[in-house]
Design a protein around this motif. Structure first.
Motif, PDB file in Angstrom:
ATOM      1  N   SER A 647       0.723  -1.128  -0.119  1.00 43.89           N
ATOM      2  CA  SER A 647      -0.339   0.128  -0.105  1.00 43.89           C
ATOM      3  C   SER A 647       1.007   1.425  -0.574  1.00 43.89           C
ATOM      4  O   SER A 647       0.529   2.012  -0.893  1.00 43.89           O
ATOM      5  CB  SER A 647      -0.823  -0.017   0.799  1.00 43.89           C
ATOM      6  N   VAL A 648       2.013   1.332   1.012  1.00 42.72           N
ATOM      7  CA  VAL A 648       2.423   2.181   1.027  1.00 42.72           C
ATOM      8  C   VAL A 648       3.409   2.925  -0.442  1.00 42.72           C
ATOM      9  O   VAL A 648       3.409   3.925  -1.281  1.00 42.72           O
ATOM     10  CB  VAL A 648       3.690   1.889   2.763  1.00 42.72           C
ATOM     11  N   ILE A 649       4.110   1.081  -0.255  1.00 43.50           N
ATOM     12  CA  ILE A 649       4.941   1.673  -2.214  1.00 43.50           C
ATOM     13  C   ILE A 649       4.095   2.270  -3.213  1.00 43.50           C
ATOM     14  O   ILE A 649       4.213   3.345  -4.093  1.00 43.50           O
ATOM     15  CB  ILE A 649       5.683   0.865  -2.738  1.00 43.50           C
ATOM     16  N   CYS A 650       2.841   1.226  -3.681  1.00 45.15           N
ATOM     17  CA  CYS A 650       1.803   1.712  -4.756  1.00 45.15           C
ATOM     18  C   CYS A 650       1.054   3.046  -4.457  1.00 45.15           C
ATOM     19  O   CYS A 650       1.424   4.148  -5.390  1.00 45.15           O
ATOM     20  CB  CYS A 650       1.456   0.690  -4.366  1.00 45.15           C
ATOM     21  N   GLY A 651       1.397   3.342  -3.350  1.00 41.72           N
ATOM     22  CA  GLY A 651      -0.302   4.147  -2.931  1.00 41.72           C
ATOM     23  C   GLY A 651       1.414   6.064  -3.324  1.00 41.72           C
ATOM     24  O   GLY A 651       0.695   6.856  -3.860  1.00 41.72           O
ATOM     25  N   LEU A 652       2.184   5.472  -2.566  1.00 38.12           N
ATOM     26  CA  LEU A 652       2.871   6.900  -3.131  1.00 38.12           C
ATOM     27  C   LEU A 652       3.532   7.146  -4.377  1.00 38.12           C
ATOM     28  O   LEU A 652       3.406   8.285  -4.667  1.00 38.12           O
ATOM     29  CB  LEU A 652       3.972   6.564  -2.123  1.00 38.12           C
ATOM     30  N   TYR A 653       3.724   5.821  -4.684  1.00 36.67           N
ATOM     31  CA  TYR A 653       4.085   5.973  -6.275  1.00 36.67           C
ATOM     32  C   TYR A 653       2.501   6.525  -7.736  1.00 36.67           C
ATOM     33  O   TYR A 653       3.006   7.763  -8.149  1.00 36.67           O
ATOM     34  CB  TYR A 653       4.941   4.489  -6.930  1.00 36.67           C
ATOM     35  N   PHE A 654       1.576   6.267  -6.748  1.00 40.03           N
ATOM     36  CA  PHE A 654       0.567   6.875  -7.272  1.00 40.03           C
ATOM     37  C   PHE A 654      -0.200   7.877  -6.945  1.00 40.03           C
ATOM     38  O   PHE A 654      -0.214   8.592  -8.049  1.00 40.03           O
ATOM     39  CB  PHE A 654      -0.806   5.549  -7.248  1.00 40.03           C
ATOM     40  N   ILE A 655      -0.293   8.198  -5.380  1.00 38.83           N
ATOM     41  CA  ILE A 655      -0.287   9.633  -5.545  1.00 38.83           C
ATOM     42  C   ILE A 655       0.640  10.745  -6.436  1.00 38.83           C
ATOM     43  O   ILE A 655       0.400  11.727  -7.647  1.00 38.83           O
ATOM     44  CB  ILE A 655      -0.362  10.286  -3.863  1.00 38.83           C
ATOM     45  N   VAL A 656       2.053  10.407  -6.711  1.00 35.94           N
ATOM     46  CA  VAL A 656       3.210  11.123  -6.794  1.00 35.94           C
ATOM     47  C   VAL A 656       2.306  11.058  -8.644  1.00 35.94           C
ATOM     48  O   VAL A 656       2.924  12.499  -9.028  1.00 35.94           O
ATOM     49  CB  VAL A 656       4.278  10.503  -6.861  1.00 35.94           C
ATOM     50  N   LEU A 657       2.400  10.062  -8.992  1.00 37.04           N
ATOM     51  CA  LEU A 657       2.213  10.144 -10.035  1.00 37.04           C
ATOM     52  C   LEU A 657       0.747  10.384 -10.991  1.00 37.04           C
ATOM     53  O   LEU A 657       1.266  11.730 -12.096  1.00 37.04           O
ATOM     54  CB  LEU A 657       1.886   8.309 -11.519  1.00 37.04           C
ATOM     55  N   LEU A 658       0.440  10.756 -10.610  1.00 34.17           N
ATOM     56  CA  LEU A 658      -1.195  11.810 -10.465  1.00 34.17           C
ATOM     57  C   LEU A 658      -0.758  13.163 -10.857  1.00 34.17           C
ATOM     58  O   LEU A 658      -1.403  14.399 -11.382  1.00 34.17           O
ATOM     59  CB  LEU A 658      -2.409  11.773  -9.314  1.00 34.17           C
ATOM     60  N   LEU A 659       0.288  13.781  -9.175  1.00 39.41           N
ATOM     61  CA  LEU A 659       0.440  14.846  -9.496  1.00 39.41           C
ATOM     62  C   LEU A 659       1.080  15.368 -10.502  1.00 39.41           C
ATOM     63  O   LEU A 659       1.064  16.528 -11.119  1.00 39.41           O
ATOM     64  CB  LEU A 659       1.361  14.890  -7.764  1.00 39.41           C
ATOM     65  N   VAL A 660       1.729  14.395 -10.456  1.00 34.46           N
ATOM     66  CA  VAL A 660       3.419  14.903 -11.328  1.00 34.46           C
ATOM     67  C   VAL A 660       2.136  15.334 -13.037  1.00 34.46           C
ATOM     68  O   VAL A 660       2.317  15.823 -13.992  1.00 34.46           O
ATOM     69  CB  VAL A 660       4.260  14.049 -12.117  1.00 34.46           C
TER      70      VAL A 660
END
Lengths: 668, 310
Positions: A647-660
């Motif tokens: 959750s933490v790895i995928c979630g962080l990656y995902f949120i950062v991706l969306l923000l980028v």
């Protein structure tokens, strides 16, 4: 024209203020009668003279402040919910659905552990947590998404991530945060006027909003273009209103803890009662919010006297709020407004053959590593495991790989079915359903959570599936309704969980452990069964790929080509639920993977259904194998559960991706 | 009947084997799953629950590894866990491969690890003790577990001696209480604060109440709905205790938000100075935690005025 109709409706609803006000007063009087033996005449006298004797003191310092706080917090929650809903023109928005509550909770947990002095009496941790969470959610959804499902789904995604992080923090600092659970469950009990006198001076933005917000919010209803056409500079005003609403809900959260649903439901009920104007809705929501929280808190106190120990008002609000929300969503198209889908920009490219090779090779390599490379008392060791070690390792490796496939496939199906790239199995409330059943069973039957978990968890997620099917039939399985069920169930789960943890009747330790999602307890038989189930369901999905392809274009196209939409939707939903139930019942909830894997497959260029199903299955497997192996090594000899790591790895990656992506695409 | 005869035989055999070099013919140990047979005294013990760690240490045996050993040293504290005992991971997910590599000859668990029993028994014999339940007397069971383990390790003499010592020391504590309070001891309630507005009250089956009973201090022993014997209630409900003696178990870090308030100051037991703090003791542990609790409770009671409650 719209505005003039609203203006005509305004005087009609304002006639109901006195009624609501009387409701507040009557309930307030009833509310203070609980847990006191004083006769009414004596209570009246106490308003004018100093109390003496314990009963009188208890009335003045226990009952009265509790009543005052219930009125203030209820009004604040209703009011800020209304501001947020009018601001976004979205009927499902509240501090809870925007991620503000979970942001505040995480911030409070962290502050309690690392900055206890600061956390004790300050609004700043909760406010900072709430602000950051909402900012992230709003940025992800973007201006076009504010009015519709994208905002709610981004809020839900962030809720899941923050929930996973808080769970990890709580797990590692079990003893320190124990006393926070009662706060987290929203307990209104008071022993002084301390919180009342703390809270009321901090409510100053409310009248200001009431005075300022009328014109901008009215213009917003005409759409932001219309508002800009009339010369409004919208962003500064909207930001100001957003900040005011978050400030108000953060001070309320700091004072009494997490109380969901009031902020979400009240403005909607007020509109059902006929409120049309901006002010009418704001004032009506404040009054009705007070009524609702007074009533809820009375129920909670009565429940407490029945011998359940303390029933926190937040839990009571959720118990009442969930049916309310579902009923409300059934009555009207709650999420019809605004844009229904959100698009993730994917670099347009052909599916490269090397993608298969890369994923296949990493899958094989990771499976091999997970079986052979490990830490031991003598440091790193790479060797083929002997018989017994092999027996410990293979079920975990197989389970992680199979679960990765299952969740990824479920994610692909769901995203195509709902035509929404933020959909994932955990957002339908399926895993929340399994966890809910487990927690209830362990709390009510007083038995260890881990005992017979698989069957109960399966039962739970199938129950949620039935609920989805029953509710969805009327609404043609609209995506908004599905998300709503997910939100309601997750919120209900949170409330029941906080209650169970706070009451001391359940074992905090094992519940938090189960919530983490782990391969630790998977037996060989279970992992084989999981692998077989997932494979069969994947094959079924591949067989049905034509209808999924057509449905992911549009309903019209699908039914034009002879797909029976109803049957197809139900069939795909059942498939998704079976996948989720199979994984959750063996390993516990694992967030985000179902969201991320399909997306990464699309990044590799898999655009058609079959390649996306297969490639995301591979990616899901790789990710969970990695997360499981990392979890086993990273805090050796302890084990970080795979669910939290993933959750933490995928979630962080995902949120950062969306923000980028938001940054790249710009804000329009 | 047959079991007692068998036990006698076992003890006899145990005594004989002690003489003849620590080899037991056949010791039977009863845990929560049934009867287990042991041919030799276990030497390399791994404890995967804090109760088990506590009970084993109280027999003078040092486990080679224990689950959550680091946190045990911080929260349970007594009896002291030697630094030589390895940390083996959490009580929820102890590291199987590390356990295997330590080559234990006995693993002790509680029901949290019930479904890991098949895997664990491939490494070494497993004993499971279900220490905290609603349907048995937690204190009596803790004593039974202690004696059962003593038999397995061939240390009954030591165990009996330690229990006698404990009884003697409790007797001293009781004498000090009588010296202070006179022939009849006052009624006492024990609670733990959950926050400035709510408490967990210890009831019937909780270890602090068992400690009170051991001291001969009267307590209503309320029924509770939890295996640990606690119930949550709001602060305002404490008014019902009147001026009875009320003890609270530390730590309570928000006392500054409760103790100065008018409502608290008006509590009959606060007014009567019948309120005191018990120093922090882990109350969900093994048999001897009863003594540590009783000791701490006595110290707390002796700080109170001797005038008996009405």
């Amino acid at each position: 024209m719209l505005a003039s109709r609203q203006l005509r409706a305004f005087p009609r609803f304002s006639r109901r203020y006195p009624l609501l006000l009387i409701g507040v007063i009557v309930l307030a009087c009833l509310h203070v009668q609980i847990n006191t033996s004083l006769p009414l005449s004596e209570q009246w006298v106490l308003l004018f003279q100093a109390p003496s004797g314990f009963d009188q003191l208890q009335f003045v310092y226990g009952n009265l402040p509790r009543m005052a706080l219930a009125i203030m917090v209820g009004a604040v929650l209703g009011f800020s919910g209304s501001v947020l809903q009018q601001l976004t023109q979205n009927r499902l928005v509240s501090p809870m659905t925007l991620g503000a509550s979970s942001g505040a909770w995480l911030a409070m947990v962290c502050a309690t552990i690392w900055l206890p002095v600061w956390a004790a009496h300050s609004v700043w941790p909760a406010l900072a947590g709430a602000m950051i969470a909402v900012a992230v959610v709003v940025v992800i959804a973007g201006p076009q998404g504010l009015g519709g499902l994208p905002l709610i789904l981004s809020g839900m995604a962030l809720n899941l991530l923050l929930g996973a992080v808080s769970a990890a923090v709580v797990m590692m600092h079990d003893q320190y945060v124990r006393n926070l659970f009662l706060w987290g469950s929203g307990d209104l009990a008071q022993n002084d006027w301390l919180w009342v006198s703390w809270l009321w001076p901090r409510l100053w933005p409310a009248p200001l909003v009431l005075w300022l917000a009328h014109r901008p919010l009215m213009l917003l209803r005409l759409g932001s273009q219309g508002a800009q056409g009339r010369g409004m500079r919208l962003w500064p005003v909207m930001l100001l209103l957003l900040f005011a609403a978050l400030w108000l809900s953060s001070v309320a959260i700091t004072a009494v803890g997490l109380i969901g649903f009031i902020g979400l439901l009240t403005p909607n009920f007020v509109r059902l009662l006929g409120a049309r104007s901006v002010r009418g809705e704001l004032i009506g929501s404040a009054l009705l919010g007070a009524v609702l929280l007074l009533a809820t808190d009375m129920l909670a106190q009565l429940g407490g006297t029945l011998g359940f120990g303390i029933v926190p008002s937040g839990a009571a609000a959720a118990l009442i709020g969930v049916p309310g929300l579902l009923w409300f969503s059934r009555k009207r198209q709650a999420v019809s407004g605004g844009q229904q889908t959100i698009s993730l920009v994917v670099r347009a490219q052909q599916l490269k053959p090397w993608a298969w090779i890369v994923i296949g090779a990493s899958l094989a390599l990771l499976a091999l590593l997970s079986l052979t490379l490990s830490l031991s008392a003598r440091g790193w060791q790479i060797s083929w495991p002997d018989d017994l070690v092999w027996l410990f390792r293979w079920p975990r490796t197989l389970a992680a790989a199979a679960a990765g496939i299952g969740l990824a496939v479920a994610g692909v199906i769901l995203q195509r079915l709902l035509r929404n790239p933020l959909a994932s199995p955990d957002m339908l409330g399926l895993s929340a359903g399994s966890t809910l059943v487990l927690v209830l069973a362990s709390t009510l039957l007083h038995r260890p959570l881990q005992q017979g978990a698989t069957g109960l968890a399966f039962f739970g997620s199938m129950g949620v599936l039935l609920l989805l099917l029953a509710l969805g039939r009327r609404m043609n399985y609209a995506p908004g309704m599905m998300a709503l069920v997910g939100i309601s169930l997750s919120a209900l789960l949170d409330a029941v969980l906080q209650f169970a943890l706070a009451s001391g009747s359940a074992d905090t330790f094992t519940i938090v452990g189960w919530l983490a999602g782990s391969t630790y307890r998977v037996s060989g038989g279970q992992s084989l069964a999981l692998a077989v189930t997932v494979t069969v369901l994947l094959l079924l999905a591949l067989l049905g790929q034509r209808s999924l392809t057509l449905m992911s274009i549009s309903d019209g196209v699908a039914s034009g080509r002879g797909v029976n939409l109803r049957v197809a939707r139900v069939a795909w939903l059942v498939l998704v639920s079976l996948l989720t139930a199979a994984v959750t019942s063996v390993m516990g909830p694992i967030g985000f993977l179902g969201l991320l894997a399909p997306h990464m497959a699309a990044l590799f260029g898999a655009r058609r259904v079959v390649p996306q199903l297969l490639l995301s299955a591979g990616i899901g497997s790789v990710l969970l194998l990695l997360a499981d192996w990392l979890g086993r090594m990273v805090i050796y000899p302890g084990q970080a559960p795979v669910g939290i790591v993933a959750s933490v790895i995928c979630g962080l990656y995902f949120i950062v991706l969306l923000l980028v992506q938001r940054a790249r695409r710009g804000w329009a | 009947m047959r079991i007692t005869v068998k036990r006698w035989l076992c003890w006899l055999a145990g005594g004989l084997s002690l003489l003849s070099g620590m080899v037991l013919a056949d010791t039977q140990v009863q845990d929560s799953t049934g009867i287990h047979h042991f041919n030799a005294v276990p030497k390399r013990v791994i404890t995967l629950s804090w109760e088990a760690t506590d009970e084993v240490l109280a027999l003078g045996i040092t486990p080679i590894a224990a689950a959550d050993a680091v946190d045990y040293r911080r929260w349970v504290v007594q009896p002291t866990l030697p630094a030589s005992t390895l940390e083996i991971g959490s009580r929820l997910e102890p590291n199987l491969e590390l356990i295997l590599s330590l080559k234990p000859d006995l693993i002790i668990i509680n029901p949290v690890l019930r479904d890991m029993q098949p895997q664990l028994s491939r490494i070494a014999p497993v004993l499971m003790f279900d220490a905290y339940r609603m349907d048995h007397d937690n204190a009596a069971y803790a004593r039974q577990v202690y004696l059962e383990l003593a038999r397995l390790f061939g240390r009954q003499a030591l165990a009996q001696q330690r229990i006698r010592e404990m009884d003697g020391r409790v007797e001293q504590l009781r004498a000090r209480l009588h010296q202070h309070f006179g022939p009849t001891l006052p009624k006492v309630e024990i609670l733990r604060f959950a926050g400035p507005a709510s408490v967990y009250l210890f009831g019937e089956n909780s270890m602090p109440i068992k400690a009170l009973q051991m001291l001969g201090v009267p307590n209503p022993g309320r029924k509770t709905m939890s295996a640990w014997g606690i119930t949550s209630m709001p602060i305002t409900a404490l008014g019902q205790f009147g001026d009875r003696i009320v003890l609270h178990q530390e730590p309570f870090d928000q006392s500054d938000k409760l103790f100065p308030t008018p409502l608290w100051q008006a509590m009959p037991f606060v007014k009567a100075h019948h309120f005191a703090a018990v120093r922090s003791i882990w109350s969900y542990s093994g048999f001897f935690s009863l003594y540590y609790l009783a000791d701490a409770i006595t110290d707390a009671l002796l700080t109170l005025p001797a005038s008996p409650a009405r």
